[in-house]
Design an enzyme around this catalytic site. Structure first.
Site, mmCIF file in Angstrom:
data_model
loop_
_atom_site.group_PDB
_atom_site.id
_atom_site.type_symbol
_atom_site.label_atom_id
_atom_site.label_comp_id
_atom_site.label_asym_id
_atom_site.label_seq_id
_atom_site.Cartn_x
_atom_site.Cartn_y
_atom_site.Cartn_z
ATOM 1 C CB CYS A 115 -12.501 10.183 4.627
ATOM 2 S SG CYS A 115 -11.099 9.257 5.219
ATOM 3 C CG HIS A 263 -11.182 12.272 1.243
ATOM 4 N ND1 HIS A 263 -10.340 12.902 2.122
ATOM 5 C CD2 HIS A 263 -11.065 10.938 1.478
ATOM 6 C CE1 HIS A 263 -9.734 11.977 2.858
ATOM 7 N NE2 HIS A 263 -10.154 10.789 2.486
ATOM 8 C CG ASN A 293 -6.523 10.150 3.752
ATOM 9 O OD1 ASN A 293 -7.132 11.110 4.235
ATOM 10 N ND2 ASN A 293 -7.103 8.994 3.480
HETATM 11 O O1 UT7 Z 1 -9.513 7.996 3.194
HETATM 12 C C1 UT7 Z 1 -10.339 6.910 3.437
HETATM 13 C C2 UT7 Z 1 -10.451 6.060 2.266
HETATM 14 N N1 UT7 Z 1 -9.223 5.331 2.048
HETATM 15 C C3 UT7 Z 1 -8.949 4.888 0.848
HETATM 16 O O2 UT7 Z 1 -9.702 5.170 -0.071
HETATM 17 C C4 UT7 Z 1 -7.764 3.986 0.672
HETATM 18 C C5 UT7 Z 1 -8.096 2.954 -0.356
HETATM 19 N N2 UT7 Z 1 -7.052 1.917 -0.532
HETATM 20 C C6 UT7 Z 1 -5.858 2.193 -1.043
HETATM 21 O O3 UT7 Z 1 -5.556 3.327 -1.347
HETATM 22 C C7 UT7 Z 1 -4.916 1.037 -1.314
HETATM 23 O O4 UT7 Z 1 -5.575 -0.182 -1.072
HETATM 24 C C8 UT7 Z 1 -3.607 1.112 -0.485
HETATM 25 C C9 UT7 Z 1 -2.718 2.211 -1.023
HETATM 26 C C10 UT7 Z 1 -3.930 1.344 0.959
HETATM 27 C C11 UT7 Z 1 -2.828 -0.212 -0.592
HETATM 28 O O5 UT7 Z 1 -2.574 -0.534 -1.933
HETATM 29 P P1 UT7 Z 1 -2.880 -2.019 -2.451
HETATM 30 O O6 UT7 Z 1 -2.481 -2.059 -3.868
HETATM 31 O O7 UT7 Z 1 -4.319 -2.318 -2.150
HETATM 32 O O8 UT7 Z 1 -1.892 -2.896 -1.607
HETATM 33 P P2 UT7 Z 1 -2.181 -4.141 -0.654
HETATM 34 O O9 UT7 Z 1 -2.728 -3.690 0.642
HETATM 35 O O10 UT7 Z 1 -2.948 -5.183 -1.405
HETATM 36 O O11 UT7 Z 1 -0.723 -4.690 -0.430
HETATM 37 C C12 UT7 Z 1 0.060 -5.194 -1.516
HETATM 38 C C13 UT7 Z 1 1.415 -5.612 -0.976
HETATM 39 C C14 UT7 Z 1 1.324 -6.521 0.252
HETATM 40 O O12 UT7 Z 1 2.383 -7.456 0.158
HETATM 41 P P3 UT7 Z 1 2.123 -8.962 -0.393
HETATM 42 O O13 UT7 Z 1 1.090 -9.541 0.535
HETATM 43 O O14 UT7 Z 1 1.602 -8.782 -1.787
HETATM 44 O O15 UT7 Z 1 3.460 -9.577 -0.302
HETATM 45 C C15 UT7 Z 1 1.585 -5.603 1.409
HETATM 46 O O16 UT7 Z 1 2.147 -6.257 2.513
HETATM 47 O O17 UT7 Z 1 2.155 -4.466 -0.551
HETATM 48 C C16 UT7 Z 1 2.584 -4.642 0.814
HETATM 49 N N3 UT7 Z 1 2.600 -3.350 1.455
HETATM 50 C C17 UT7 Z 1 3.641 -2.515 1.399
HETATM 51 N N4 UT7 Z 1 4.854 -2.610 0.836
HETATM 52 C C18 UT7 Z 1 5.686 -1.544 0.951
HETATM 53 C C19 UT7 Z 1 1.616 -2.754 2.162
HETATM 54 N N5 UT7 Z 1 2.007 -1.545 2.568
HETATM 55 C C20 UT7 Z 1 3.263 -1.360 2.126
HETATM 56 C C21 UT7 Z 1 4.180 -0.308 2.213
HETATM 57 N N6 UT7 Z 1 5.377 -0.451 1.626
HETATM 58 N N7 UT7 Z 1 3.902 0.841 2.868
#
Ligand code: UT7
Length: 336
Positions: A115, A263, A293
């Site tokens: 990135c 980014h 992204n």
């Molecule tokens: O470019 C390089 C740098 N990258 C970044 O800066 C990305 C940084 N991180 C993020 O943007 C966020 O952490 C994400 C958008 C990737 C994820 O958001 P989050 O609020 O951290 O979600 P999470 O990974 O903690 O997941 C929360 C819940 C989980 O379910 P449970 O365990 O709470 O039941 C996941 O299984 O959301 C679930 N989940 C989804 N649900 C629907 C994960 N992905 C999805 C999805 N659709 N696509």
């Protein structure tokens, strides 16, 4: 004394639009989750058979940048290509661009900083120009993520975020040190290498023949892995730090920022930074809503679209900043 100045910008995205609703048909996800957590509404994914690759998309963006710069391909002294998704494991796509554009046998450097790749690439190009070694440098960021994503519910935490596309810039020599790229600032922290990673195929992990021999459908090592929350928390801190570092190095306050192009990792991260620096909606440019992204392509794609929309004027202080896998991060301060 020289600086480098961006005199041409170009972009290319594949035609195939994939909406959040399209994704909800192939995995357990939904528009509400994706929009709320990331701001993404749709992304471009290369269609099988379209002929688009990381290199060809980079070439298309480069052609536009060269034309807009008003120079000829024969004026280009060096090529820098940033990507994490090269067409081939080696050689990298820089040489493919040299060949496809019919550029004379100038050097072609491949940058692998994910990135932050475009900021690293700009930094290299800028410093080659500052030393007087080269006059015109073509800098490209291009990614084809979609072929390598786990498009099942297992991979939904990663696959809904990433998109394909390319952006390019022409940097040229500028007399003096008041205009153009004022400074770039680069960082890394390898202790977190495995928090955002694609482990295989790799010579130190598992090479292709090991993967084929195992024939194990549960093996996730050849899909990208991201510890989302950990990456998010580090990103907001590092973005802020490296923007401040860049401003301070140039004796500038945050009020000096006319345009911030972060980014495009997550709209929530961009909004956090916007609030932290007290910027208005007009002072931050985001297009993650349309493209997701696109890693090394995201800054040149956004910069090109901001410029096309007339949002960047001569004399503006433009700040570029990125954070991602490595971890690596960086910023670039420009007097446009
Ligand atoms: O470019 C390089 C740098 N990258 C970044 O800066 C990305 C940084 N991180 C993020 O943007 C966020 O952490 C994400 C958008 C990737 C994820 O958001 P989050 O609020 O951290 O979600 P999470 O990974 O903690 O997941 C929360 C819940 C989980 O379910 P449970 O365990 O709470 O039941 C996941 O299984 O959301 C679930 N989940 C989804 N649900 C629907 C994960 N992905 C999805 C999805 N659709 N696509």
């Amino acid at each position: 004394m020289y600086n480098s100045k961006i005199i041409g910008l170009g972009k290319y995205v594949p035609d195939n639009v994939v909406t959040n609703d399209d994704l909800s048909k192939i995995m357990d996800t939904n528009d509400e989750w994706i929009t709320e957590r990331t701001g993404i509404k749709e992304r471009r994914w290369v269609k099988e058979g379209s002929g688009d690759t990381t290199a060809t998309m980079g070439v298309k963006a480069a052609k536009m940048a060269i034309e807009r710069a008003g120079i000829s391909k024969d004026d280009i002294d060096f090529i820098v290509f940033a990507t994490l998704s090269p067409d081939m494991y080696f050689p990298g796509p820089g040489v493919q661009v040299q060949h496809a554009l019919g550029i004379k046998t100038v050097g072609a450097l491949d940058v692998r900083n994910q990135c932050s790749g475009f900021i690293y690439a700009l930094s290299v190009a800028d410093n080659f120009i500052k030393t007087g070694m080269y006059k015109n440098i073509l800098v490209i960021g291009s990614e084809l993520h979609s072929h390598g994503l786990d498009k099942t519910t297992r991979g939904r935490g990663v696959s809904v975020i990433f998109g394909d596309g390319a952006g390019a810039a022409i940097l040229t020599r500028e007399e003096g040190n008041k205009k153009g790229i004022l400074s770039t600032h680069l960082h890394s922290q390898g202790e977190h290498a495995e928090e955002l990673v694609l482990k295989a195929p790799g010579m130190g992990t598992r090479w292709v023949n090991d993967i084929l021999a195992d024939n194990n459908e549960d093996d996730e090592s050849y899909f990208p892995y991201m510890n989302g929350q950990f990456v998010f928390k580090n990103a907001v801190v590092r973005f802020s730090e490296v923007i401040m570092e860049g401003l301070m190095a140039n004796g500038l306050q945050k009020e000096a920022i006319d345009m911030l192009i972060p980014h495009q990792a997550n709209l929530r991260i961009a909004q956090f930074i916007q609030n932290k620096f007290g910027l208005t909606n007009d002072q931050v440019f985001n297009n993650i809503q349309k493209y997701g992204n696109t890693t090394a392509a995201s800054i040149p794609l956004a910069l090109t679209e901001a410029w096309e929309a007339g949002k960047i004027k001569e004399g503006d202080t433009v700040v570029l900043a990125a954070f991602g896998s490595g971890f690596t991060w960086g910023s670039c301060i420009i007097n446009w």
